[in-house]
Design a protein around this motif. Structure first.
Motif, mmCIF file in Angstrom:
data_model
loop_
_atom_site.group_PDB
_atom_site.id
_atom_site.type_symbol
_atom_site.label_atom_id
_atom_site.label_comp_id
_atom_site.label_asym_id
_atom_site.label_seq_id
_atom_site.Cartn_x
_atom_site.Cartn_y
_atom_site.Cartn_z
ATOM 1 N N GLY A 90 43.942 31.556 27.549
ATOM 2 C CA GLY A 90 44.412 32.267 28.733
ATOM 3 C C GLY A 90 45.884 32.600 28.631
ATOM 4 O O GLY A 90 46.444 32.710 27.529
ATOM 5 N N TYR A 91 46.543 32.746 29.775
ATOM 6 C CA TYR A 91 47.942 33.180 29.770
ATOM 7 C C TYR A 91 48.845 32.215 29.006
ATOM 8 O O TYR A 91 49.826 32.634 28.371
ATOM 9 C CB TYR A 91 48.461 33.384 31.202
ATOM 10 N N SER A 100 41.241 47.867 40.917
ATOM 11 C CA SER A 100 40.373 47.109 41.815
ATOM 12 C C SER A 100 40.664 45.637 41.612
ATOM 13 O O SER A 100 41.113 45.228 40.535
ATOM 14 C CB SER A 100 38.899 47.389 41.522
ATOM 15 N N PRO A 101 40.416 44.788 42.622
ATOM 16 C CA PRO A 101 40.679 43.363 42.459
ATOM 17 C C PRO A 101 39.900 42.743 41.303
ATOM 18 O O PRO A 101 40.430 41.898 40.577
ATOM 19 C CB PRO A 101 40.260 42.768 43.810
ATOM 20 N N GLU A 102 38.649 43.164 41.133
ATOM 21 C CA GLU A 102 37.800 42.586 40.083
ATOM 22 C C GLU A 102 38.334 42.846 38.681
ATOM 23 O O GLU A 102 37.987 42.113 37.750
ATOM 24 C CB GLU A 102 36.375 43.132 40.191
ATOM 25 N N ARG A 103 39.133 43.853 38.531
ATOM 26 C CA ARG A 103 39.717 44.163 37.227
ATOM 27 C C ARG A 103 40.643 43.036 36.755
ATOM 28 O O ARG A 103 40.779 42.818 35.555
ATOM 29 C CB ARG A 103 40.502 45.476 37.332
ATOM 30 N N TRP A 104 41.223 42.299 37.709
ATOM 31 C CA TRP A 104 42.267 41.330 37.379
ATOM 32 C C TRP A 104 41.853 39.881 37.590
ATOM 33 O O TRP A 104 42.373 38.987 36.933
ATOM 34 C CB TRP A 104 43.527 41.649 38.187
ATOM 35 N N ALA A 105 40.919 39.627 38.521
ATOM 36 C CA ALA A 105 40.446 38.267 38.776
ATOM 37 C C ALA A 105 38.982 38.369 39.192
ATOM 38 O O ALA A 105 38.680 38.875 40.276
ATOM 39 C CB ALA A 105 41.264 37.586 39.869
ATOM 40 N N PHE A 106 38.087 37.908 38.343
ATOM 41 C CA PHE A 106 36.669 38.192 38.548
ATOM 42 C C PHE A 106 36.089 37.535 39.786
ATOM 43 O O PHE A 106 35.103 38.022 40.347
ATOM 44 C CB PHE A 106 35.852 37.823 37.304
ATOM 45 N N ASP A 107 36.692 36.441 40.243
ATOM 46 C CA ASP A 107 36.249 35.798 41.482
ATOM 47 C C ASP A 107 37.377 35.702 42.499
ATOM 48 O O ASP A 107 37.307 34.934 43.450
ATOM 49 C CB ASP A 107 35.671 34.410 41.204
ATOM 50 N N GLY A 108 38.405 36.494 42.307
ATOM 51 C CA GLY A 108 39.553 36.484 43.197
ATOM 52 C C GLY A 108 40.614 35.461 42.849
ATOM 53 O O GLY A 108 41.733 35.532 43.349
ATOM 54 N N HIS A 128 40.316 33.334 39.354
ATOM 55 C CA HIS A 128 40.418 33.177 37.902
ATOM 56 C C HIS A 128 40.609 34.535 37.239
ATOM 57 O O HIS A 128 39.775 35.436 37.408
ATOM 58 C CB HIS A 128 39.167 32.496 37.351
ATOM 59 N N PRO A 129 41.679 34.690 36.479
ATOM 60 C CA PRO A 129 41.959 35.991 35.880
ATOM 61 C C PRO A 129 40.934 36.395 34.830
ATOM 62 O O PRO A 129 40.381 35.562 34.109
ATOM 63 C CB PRO A 129 43.341 35.801 35.238
ATOM 64 N N THR A 130 40.718 37.690 34.746
ATOM 65 C CA THR A 130 40.010 38.287 33.621
ATOM 66 C C THR A 130 40.950 38.267 32.412
ATOM 67 O O THR A 130 42.126 37.906 32.543
ATOM 68 C CB THR A 130 39.646 39.730 33.952
ATOM 69 N N GLY A 166 43.846 40.102 33.398
ATOM 70 C CA GLY A 166 44.661 39.334 34.330
ATOM 71 C C GLY A 166 45.516 38.294 33.640
ATOM 72 O O GLY A 166 46.688 38.089 33.997
ATOM 73 N N HIS A 167 44.947 37.630 32.639
ATOM 74 C CA HIS A 167 45.739 36.667 31.870
ATOM 75 C C HIS A 167 46.866 37.375 31.127
ATOM 76 O O HIS A 167 47.988 36.856 31.037
ATOM 77 C CB HIS A 167 44.850 35.899 30.896
ATOM 78 N N GLY A 168 46.569 38.569 30.611
ATOM 79 C CA GLY A 168 47.622 39.330 29.946
ATOM 80 C C GLY A 168 48.722 39.731 30.909
ATOM 81 O O GLY A 168 49.909 39.650 30.581
ATOM 82 N N LEU A 169 48.328 40.151 32.110
ATOM 83 C CA LEU A 169 49.303 40.517 33.133
ATOM 84 C C LEU A 169 50.191 39.335 33.483
ATOM 85 O O LEU A 169 51.420 39.459 33.591
ATOM 86 C CB LEU A 169 48.547 41.000 34.377
#
Length: 216
Positions: free
Chosen positions: A38-39, A184-192, A194-196, A199-202
Motif C-alpha cells: 500500500g502507500y 467518483s468516490p469508488e475510484r479512490w476507496a472501494f468501501d469509502g 480502504h484505498p484502491t 488511492g494508495h498512490g494518491l
C-alpha cells in the motif's frame, strides 16, 4: 540537493491501522516484504528512488483494525523499541467505524487522550520528527452520512495535535474528497475507507509532497 524534512540516515516508522498495514509481512517485518503493497511501500520505494543519497530506512507497523487506544497499547514494542527518527501516524477511522458496526463508542476526548499520549511519550523518549495523516472517509457503503459527525472532530484533533508538536500534516480528508469530486468516490476507496491502488498512490504522493520529496 534540495533540503527536505527528512535527513541522512533517518529511520522512518509508518504506523496506524489497515490502510498502513496493507499486506505487510509480519514474519519478516523489516525485510522488503515487511513494507506491504500500500502507500507505506510506495512511500519507501519512491523516497529511495528520489533521494538515494539520504540512505533512509523504513519500517511498517500498521495493524488492521486498530483504534487509537490499540495503537497506544502496542506503542512500546512497535514504535519506541525501534528508535525511529521520523514517526508517521495514520489512525482514527476505526474509532468512528466501530461506533457504527459494533456499537463500540470512543469519544473524541478519549481519541485525543490516546493519540496525545502516543505523541507525548515519543517526544519524551526519542524527540523524533512527526508526520500526522488525517483519517478520511468517502461516501461509499458502509460509510454513510452519519460518519461525518463522528469523524470530523477526530480530524480536527489530528490537525490540532500536528500544530502543537510541529508535525508535518498530510491533509488526506480534503485530498480524497477533492479526488472523488473529479471522478467518483469508488475510484479512490472501494468501501469509502480502504484505498484502491490509485488511492494508495494518491496518499503516497501526498505524503512525499508533505515532507518535501515531490516528483521531479
Amino acid at each position: 540537493m534540495t533540503t527536505t524534512f527528512l535527513r541522512p540516515g533517518d529511520r522512518v516508522l509508518l504506523t496506524g491501522d489497515s490502510i498502513t498495514d496493507w499486506g505487510r509481512d509480519r514474519e519478516q517485518p523489516d525485510s522488503p516484504w515487511g513494507l506491504g503493497h500500500g502507500y507505506a511501500g510506495i512511500v519507501a520505494a519512491l523516497a529511495g528512488a528520489r533521494r538515494p543519497d539520504l540512505g533512509l530506512t523504513f519500517h511498517n507497523r500498521g495493524v488492521g483494525g486498530d483504534t487509537a487506544r490499540m495503537l497506544r497499547e502496542r506503542w512500546q514494542t512497535d514504535a519506541l523499541d525501534l528508535e525511529p527518527t521520523v514517526v508517521s501516524v495514520f489512525v482514527g477511522v476505526n474509532d468512528t467505524w466501530r461506533r457504527f458496526d459494533s456499537g463500540a463508542v470512543t469519544s473524541t476526548a478519549e481519541f485525543e487522550e490516546h493519540y496525545r499520549a502516543v505523541l507525548d511519550v515519543t517526544r519524551e523518549r526519542l524527540d523524533p520528527r512527526f508526520v500526522l495523516v488525517e483519517p478520511f472517509a468517502l461516501p461509499v457503503p458502509p460509510v454513510h452520512e452519519g460518519w461525518r459527525a463522528d469523524l470530523d472532530p477526530r480530524i480536527h484533533v489530528v490537525r490540532r495535535l500536528a500544530a502543537e508538536v510541529g508535525a508535518v500534516l498530510v491533509p488526506a480528508d480534503g485530498l480524497f474528497a477533492a479526488a472523488a469530486a473529479r471522478t467518483s468516490p469508488e475510484r479512490w476507496a472501494f468501501d469509502g475507507v480502504h484505498p484502491t491502488p490509485a488511492g494508495h498512490g494518491l496518499l503516497a504522493e501526498a505524503w512525499l509532497d508533505a515532507v518535501g520529496l515531490p516528483a521531479a
